[in-house]
Write an enzyme that holds these catalytic residues in place. Sequence first.
Site, mmCIF file in Angstrom:
data_model
loop_
_atom_site.group_PDB
_atom_site.id
_atom_site.type_symbol
_atom_site.label_atom_id
_atom_site.label_comp_id
_atom_site.label_asym_id
_atom_site.label_seq_id
_atom_site.Cartn_x
_atom_site.Cartn_y
_atom_site.Cartn_z
ATOM 1 N N SER A 119 33.855 -15.160 -86.366
ATOM 2 C CA SER A 119 34.604 -15.418 -85.143
ATOM 3 C C SER A 119 34.116 -14.525 -84.012
ATOM 4 C CB SER A 119 36.090 -15.187 -85.382
ATOM 5 O OG SER A 119 36.283 -13.904 -85.919
ATOM 6 N N HIS A 140 31.400 -22.232 -86.111
ATOM 7 C CA HIS A 140 32.690 -21.577 -85.912
ATOM 8 C C HIS A 140 33.816 -22.611 -85.870
ATOM 9 C CE1 HIS A 140 35.576 -19.016 -83.302
ATOM 10 N NE2 HIS A 140 35.767 -18.775 -84.583
ATOM 11 N N GLU A 152 32.318 -25.050 -82.958
ATOM 12 C CA GLU A 152 31.254 -24.464 -82.130
ATOM 13 C C GLU A 152 30.019 -24.314 -83.020
ATOM 14 O OE1 GLU A 152 33.399 -21.622 -78.840
ATOM 15 O OE2 GLU A 152 33.375 -20.838 -80.870
ATOM 16 N N ASN A 190 36.747 -17.846 -78.322
ATOM 17 C CA ASN A 190 37.346 -16.507 -78.453
ATOM 18 C C ASN A 190 37.079 -15.629 -77.228
ATOM 19 O OD1 ASN A 190 38.668 -16.939 -80.811
ATOM 20 N ND2 ASN A 190 37.065 -16.117 -82.125
HETATM 21 N N1 3HC Z 1 47.176 -25.906 -92.305
HETATM 22 C C1 3HC Z 1 46.919 -27.222 -92.378
HETATM 23 N N2 3HC Z 1 47.617 -28.159 -91.712
HETATM 24 C C2 3HC Z 1 48.631 -27.704 -90.953
HETATM 25 C C3 3HC Z 1 48.958 -26.341 -90.824
HETATM 26 C C4 3HC Z 1 48.175 -25.428 -91.535
HETATM 27 N N3 3HC Z 1 48.383 -24.106 -91.450
HETATM 28 N N4 3HC Z 1 50.021 -26.224 -90.003
HETATM 29 C C5 3HC Z 1 50.348 -27.456 -89.612
HETATM 30 N N5 3HC Z 1 49.516 -28.352 -90.184
HETATM 31 C C6 3HC Z 1 49.534 -29.788 -90.000
HETATM 32 C C7 3HC Z 1 50.773 -30.435 -90.557
HETATM 33 O O1 3HC Z 1 50.625 -30.755 -91.924
HETATM 34 C C8 3HC Z 1 50.896 -31.682 -89.701
HETATM 35 O O2 3HC Z 1 49.997 -32.661 -90.205
HETATM 36 P P1 3HC Z 1 50.299 -34.226 -90.040
HETATM 37 O O3 3HC Z 1 50.429 -34.489 -88.568
HETATM 38 O O4 3HC Z 1 49.094 -34.902 -90.644
HETATM 39 O O5 3HC Z 1 51.546 -34.495 -90.769
HETATM 40 C C9 3HC Z 1 50.362 -31.230 -88.335
HETATM 41 O O6 3HC Z 1 49.600 -30.039 -88.591
HETATM 42 C C10 3HC Z 1 51.445 -30.906 -87.349
HETATM 43 O O7 3HC Z 1 52.268 -29.919 -87.947
HETATM 44 P P2 3HC Z 1 53.682 -29.531 -87.428
HETATM 45 O O8 3HC Z 1 54.375 -30.756 -86.855
HETATM 46 O O9 3HC Z 1 54.388 -28.796 -88.504
HETATM 47 O O10 3HC Z 1 53.430 -28.454 -86.313
HETATM 48 P P3 3HC Z 1 52.797 -28.565 -84.887
HETATM 49 O O11 3HC Z 1 52.916 -29.918 -84.294
HETATM 50 O O12 3HC Z 1 53.328 -27.396 -84.141
HETATM 51 O O13 3HC Z 1 51.243 -28.297 -85.131
HETATM 52 C C11 3HC Z 1 49.499 -26.722 -85.137
HETATM 53 C C12 3HC Z 1 50.806 -27.154 -85.778
HETATM 54 C C13 3HC Z 1 48.430 -27.790 -85.361
HETATM 55 C C14 3HC Z 1 49.077 -25.440 -85.829
HETATM 56 C C15 3HC Z 1 49.747 -26.526 -83.581
HETATM 57 O O14 3HC Z 1 50.852 -25.703 -83.373
HETATM 58 C C16 3HC Z 1 48.559 -25.945 -82.870
HETATM 59 O O15 3HC Z 1 47.605 -26.633 -82.525
HETATM 60 N N6 3HC Z 1 48.607 -24.610 -82.610
HETATM 61 C C17 3HC Z 1 47.523 -23.890 -81.949
HETATM 62 C C18 3HC Z 1 46.536 -23.449 -83.013
HETATM 63 C C19 3HC Z 1 45.356 -22.768 -82.406
HETATM 64 O O16 3HC Z 1 45.271 -22.479 -81.218
HETATM 65 N N7 3HC Z 1 44.386 -22.472 -83.265
HETATM 66 C C20 3HC Z 1 43.185 -21.739 -82.873
HETATM 67 C C21 3HC Z 1 43.372 -20.300 -83.249
HETATM 68 S S1 3HC Z 1 41.989 -19.335 -82.776
HETATM 69 C C22 3HC Z 1 40.887 -19.550 -84.013
HETATM 70 O O17 3HC Z 1 41.116 -20.179 -85.018
HETATM 71 C C23 3HC Z 1 39.583 -18.859 -83.831
HETATM 72 C C24 3HC Z 1 39.404 -17.765 -84.838
HETATM 73 O O18 3HC Z 1 38.079 -17.276 -84.732
HETATM 74 C C25 3HC Z 1 40.396 -16.624 -84.662
#
Ligand code: 3HC
Length: 294
Positions: A119, A140, A152, A190
């Site tokens: 990351s 990524h 990415e 990031n």
């Molecule tokens: N793992 C797998 N699937 C997941 C999950 C998880 N941890 N959390 C939620 N889901 C799935 C659910 O199963 C559901 O699937 P479906 O639509 O097929 O039934 C879907 O996501 C929607 O879940 P929820 O209705 O419970 O929750 P949300 O609508 O709030 O969605 C989320 C959850 C997709 C995590 C959404 O809140 C989101 O997009 N959040 C932002 C996440 C983000 O910004 N990620 C990037 C982080 S930075 C990064 O990764 C970079 C690294 O280098 C640090």
Amino acid sequence: MDVTKVGVLGAGLMGHGIAQVSAQSGLDVVLREVDQETLDKGVGKIEKQLGRAVEKGKLEQADADGVLGRIQGTTDCGDLADCDLVIEAITEDLDLKVEMWKELDGIVKDGAVLATNTSSLAVIDQAAATKRPEAFIGLHFFNPVQMMPLLEVIRTVTTGDEAYKTGLEFGAKLGKTVVEAKDKTGFIVNRLLVPYMLDAIRAFENGTGSIEEIDIAMKGGAAHPMGPFTLLDFVGLDTTKSIADIMFDEYRETRFAAPPTLRKMVAAGYFGKKSGRGFYDYSGEKPVAVDPGV
Ligand code: 3HC
């Protein structure tokens, strides 16, 4: 190179997701962990998510079985020998990654592409540790890998055209939105996302708003799926601090510097959702914001 078999190193948060989406795209996967217990945990997460998809009627049981059948779990690096693409998603520690690549370099077949899901570390530092830096790229992914559309693909100074093309095609095969990013610490997402999360902490520290208010504001006012503190807890405060530290070391810009609140919370073991406490307390039915009091 037409990728049909993918090796994934590490079955943690990112590794299990990468293995799952690869198998869901019809690829054979070798998922490697250091011990059986950690491996079982990672495979268990995949089983749970596939089970949920079947329950919701989004996936047929036979298809879920097919996905699982394509994932071979192992603790033996030797099983990665005939993979076309090997992606590492182990702990974000350069020494550990370099040590692992040195071992794998003598195992994985010639012509295979090697990739890091780092990351924040520069891709070149891992590529240069192998005898085939031209075959090395960055891939990524974002958490949760199953849901986040972006990949990415990073080309470092040594990456050859063939390896890079393989990375782009692999991303397309997974159905991801692929962006090409340069090998600059933090890449695109990031580099922009981490200072934003750090700034949310600074806004809290200087009294602009409470944890909940800032989260509500960014959800409602900027249409983010999660507010910055929920996202910090989701990504992990330890992970965020580690990325910030690496970017600060590289660029020496204050926007990448970890604010004191973050440093102290990590020292206290408040890592976010995974540890049960971060900017929210997760012990009850619903997360409750807690003033870090630092
Ligand atoms: N793992 C797998 N699937 C997941 C999950 C998880 N941890 N959390 C939620 N889901 C799935 C659910 O199963 C559901 O699937 P479906 O639509 O097929 O039934 C879907 O996501 C929607 O879940 P929820 O209705 O419970 O929750 P949300 O609508 O709030 O969605 C989320 C959850 C997709 C995590 C959404 O809140 C989101 O997009 N959040 C932002 C996440 C983000 O910004 N990620 C990037 C982080 S930075 C990064 O990764 C970079 C690294 O280098 C640090």
